[in-house]
Design an enzyme around this catalytic site. Sequence first.
Site, PDB file in Angstrom:
ATOM      1  CG  ASN A   1      36.134  43.337  35.229  1.00 23.98           C
ATOM      2  OD1 ASN A   1      36.038  43.724  34.064  1.00 23.98           O
ATOM      3  ND2 ASN A   1      36.030  42.059  35.557  1.00 23.98           N
TER       4      ASN A   1
ATOM      5  CG  LEU B   1      30.356  37.922  44.023  1.00 24.11           C
ATOM      6  CD1 LEU B   1      31.131  36.675  44.391  1.00 24.11           C
ATOM      7  CD2 LEU B   1      29.879  37.849  42.573  1.00 24.11           C
TER       8      LEU B   1
ATOM      9  CG  LEU C   1      19.660  41.834  45.508  1.00 19.53           C
ATOM     10  CD1 LEU C   1      19.730  41.634  43.996  1.00 19.53           C
ATOM     11  CD2 LEU C   1      18.436  41.100  46.068  1.00 19.53           C
TER      12      LEU C   1
ATOM     13  CG  ASN D   1      26.340  43.562  37.419  1.00 15.55           C
ATOM     14  OD1 ASN D   1      27.379  43.450  38.068  1.00 15.55           O
ATOM     15  ND2 ASN D   1      25.616  42.504  37.060  1.00 15.55           N
TER      16      ASN D   1
ATOM     17  CG  HIS E   1      25.948  38.210  34.275  1.00 14.43           C
ATOM     18  ND1 HIS E   1      25.876  37.823  35.593  1.00 14.43           N
ATOM     19  CD2 HIS E   1      25.651  37.114  33.538  1.00 14.43           C
ATOM     20  CE1 HIS E   1      25.531  36.547  35.651  1.00 14.43           C
ATOM     21  NE2 HIS E   1      25.386  36.096  34.419  1.00 14.43           N
TER      22      HIS E   1
ATOM     23  CD  GLU F   1      34.306  40.098  32.820  1.00 13.50           C
ATOM     24  OE1 GLU F   1      33.183  39.687  33.140  1.00 13.50           O
ATOM     25  OE2 GLU F   1      35.291  40.005  33.566  1.00 13.50           O
TER      26      GLU F   1
HETATM   27  C1  GAR Z   1      33.945  39.005  36.440  1.00 12.50           C
HETATM   28  O1  GAR Z   1      34.102  38.009  35.472  1.00 12.50           O
HETATM   29  C2  GAR Z   1      32.515  39.501  36.458  1.00 12.50           C
HETATM   30  O2  GAR Z   1      31.903  39.468  35.205  1.00 12.50           O
HETATM   31  C3  GAR Z   1      31.884  38.510  37.391  1.00 12.50           C
HETATM   32  O3  GAR Z   1      32.812  38.314  38.412  1.00 12.50           O
HETATM   33  C4  GAR Z   1      34.130  38.435  37.848  1.00 12.50           C
HETATM   34  C5  GAR Z   1      34.954  39.331  38.740  1.00 12.50           C
HETATM   35  O4  GAR Z   1      36.295  39.294  38.395  1.00 12.50           O
HETATM   36  N1  GAR Z   1      30.630  39.005  37.880  1.00 12.50           N
HETATM   37  C6  GAR Z   1      29.595  38.209  38.147  1.00 12.50           C
HETATM   38  O5  GAR Z   1      29.627  37.004  38.012  1.00 12.50           O
HETATM   39  C7  GAR Z   1      28.340  38.955  38.634  1.00 12.50           C
HETATM   40  N2  GAR Z   1      27.203  38.101  38.573  1.00 12.50           N
HETATM   41  P1  GAR Z   1      37.305  40.404  38.950  1.00 12.50           P
HETATM   42  O6  GAR Z   1      37.123  40.454  40.470  1.00 12.50           O
HETATM   43  O7  GAR Z   1      38.664  39.905  38.599  1.00 12.50           O
HETATM   44  O8  GAR Z   1      36.975  41.710  38.306  1.00 12.50           O
END
Ligand code: GAR
Length: 188
Positions: free
Chosen positions: A14, A85, A87, A100, A102, A172
Amino acid sequence: MKKIAILASGSGSNAENIIQFFKHHPNIQVDSVWSNKRDAFVLERAERLKVEAHPFSMDEFISTDKLLNEFKKREIDLIVLAGFLLLLPQKFVREFLVVNIHPALLPSYGGKGMYGVHVHNAVIANKELESGITIHLVDEVYDHGKVLFQAKCAVESQDTPETLALKIHELEMEHFPRTIEALLSGSD
Ligand code: GAR
């Protein structure tokens, strides 16, 4: 120019997508990428894309105001949590606009321990018919702030956590940068 600081803990797909999206944007730029994990792949991705990449310690993040003051000094307009990850301490939420992403349809499948593949495992185990993404403002309660955008995808009987993760990933990639752009274009 509006400035974004990205906080991420993992792979950073992302973060990379957001950096690429705003690379030649006339009004918005990614100032820097920050990670609580020194070896997170997101830092390598940012460096490769010529964006400043900084690991930080828990001390700098929580016990002292080092990171907070750094963001103030840089005049950051928006903190983007992209697979972050931890808080976020309340002091950040009081000082900055924070968004954020999710990987589920909040308020379902949110809260502590619900991140990454754990979310998809739970969705599949519960035989849900749909899942999706939620992009929301961050307030002082975990996975709780105002929802800016949601998109859904079907969960089919043959889906596994891995195939569902791919569907979520596509959503995403398509929607997170655009939602950030709309948010920053609407704020002064
Ligand atoms: C993503 O899918 C995001 O939505 C999730 O972590 C992944 C990160 O992927 N976020 C959560 O679960 C937050 N609670 P990335 O490092 O490849 O962007």
